[in-house]
Design a protein around this motif. Sequence first.
Motif, PDB file in Angstrom:
ATOM      1  N   SER A 257       0.834  -1.200   0.000  1.00  0.00           N
ATOM      2  CA  SER A 257       0.000   0.000   0.000  1.00  0.00           C
ATOM      3  C   SER A 257       0.869   1.250   0.000  1.00  0.00           C
TER       4      SER A 257
ATOM      5  N   SER B 158      -5.202  -5.419   0.402  1.00  0.00           N
ATOM      6  CA  SER B 158      -5.906  -6.615   0.850  1.00  0.00           C
ATOM      7  C   SER B 158      -5.466  -7.879   0.129  1.00  0.00           C
TER       8      SER B 158
ATOM      9  N   THR C 237      -4.125 -10.226   2.692  1.00  0.00           N
ATOM     10  CA  THR C 237      -5.225 -10.636   3.575  1.00  0.00           C
ATOM     11  C   THR C 237      -5.958 -11.816   2.960  1.00  0.00           C
TER      12      THR C 237
ATOM     13  N   GLY D 120      -6.271  -8.427   8.219  1.00  0.00           N
ATOM     14  CA  GLY D 120      -6.893  -7.182   7.772  1.00  0.00           C
ATOM     15  C   GLY D 120      -6.762  -6.073   8.803  1.00  0.00           C
TER      16      GLY D 120
ATOM     17  N   HIS E 295      -3.946  -2.471   8.671  1.00  0.00           N
ATOM     18  CA  HIS E 295      -4.274  -1.063   8.855  1.00  0.00           C
ATOM     19  C   HIS E 295      -3.604  -0.471  10.092  1.00  0.00           C
TER      20      HIS E 295
ATOM     21  N   PHE F 234     -10.920   1.990   7.176  1.00  0.00           N
ATOM     22  CA  PHE F 234     -10.918   1.011   6.086  1.00  0.00           C
ATOM     23  C   PHE F 234     -10.532  -0.383   6.572  1.00  0.00           C
TER      24      PHE F 234
ATOM     25  N   LEU G  39     -12.255  -2.234   8.505  1.00  0.00           N
ATOM     26  CA  LEU G  39     -13.452  -3.085   8.438  1.00  0.00           C
ATOM     27  C   LEU G  39     -13.595  -3.736   7.073  1.00  0.00           C
ATOM     28  N   CYS G  40     -13.304  -2.993   6.029  1.00  0.00           N
ATOM     29  CA  CYS G  40     -13.380  -3.542   4.675  1.00  0.00           C
ATOM     30  C   CYS G  40     -12.342  -4.649   4.489  1.00  0.00           C
ATOM     31  N   ASN G  41     -11.146  -4.422   4.956  1.00  0.00           N
ATOM     32  CA  ASN G  41     -10.088  -5.415   4.827  1.00  0.00           C
ATOM     33  C   ASN G  41     -10.391  -6.641   5.684  1.00  0.00           C
TER      34      ASN G  41
ATOM     35  N   ALA H 138     -13.393  -7.676   6.404  1.00  0.00           N
ATOM     36  CA  ALA H 138     -14.461  -8.379   5.687  1.00  0.00           C
ATOM     37  C   ALA H 138     -13.883  -9.226   4.559  1.00  0.00           C
ATOM     38  N   THR H 139     -12.856  -8.722   3.894  1.00  0.00           N
ATOM     39  CA  THR H 139     -12.184  -9.513   2.859  1.00  0.00           C
ATOM     40  C   THR H 139     -11.633 -10.797   3.456  1.00  0.00           C
TER      41      THR H 139
END
Length: 114
Positions: free
Chosen positions: A30, A44, A47, A63, A67, A83, A85-87, A89-90
């Motif tokens: 990243s 991700s 992840t 995840g 972050h 962000f 939470l998005c990672n 979820a992945t």
Amino acid sequence: MKLRTILAARPAWLAPAMVILGGLLNAATSWLNMGLGSPLFFDSIFTAIVAALAGPLAGIATGLGSHVFMEAFHGFSGAFLPFALCNMATGLIVGLFARKDGLRASLGPILCAL
């Protein structure tokens, strides 16, 4: 020998090591991506790899760790934690797909990505 059989016999330290390494690699890719100015998100990839190999809990931890590491790299600005939470979820979704062998079917990876 099936990959699932190999991973079932893994030592206890392997999953935590995968989580830490995956989080660091996510943060590093990243950081490199931001330096290049690319509009893509590479935070991700590892992840998903950790979740597919070690399960959904390891994916969630990777995840979150990604972050946290990104926050540390950027001086704890607070810009990256929402962000997480998005990672996470992945990690959960890929880990559940892998647990149910959903990634083996021809459409499995496509459905997982969607």
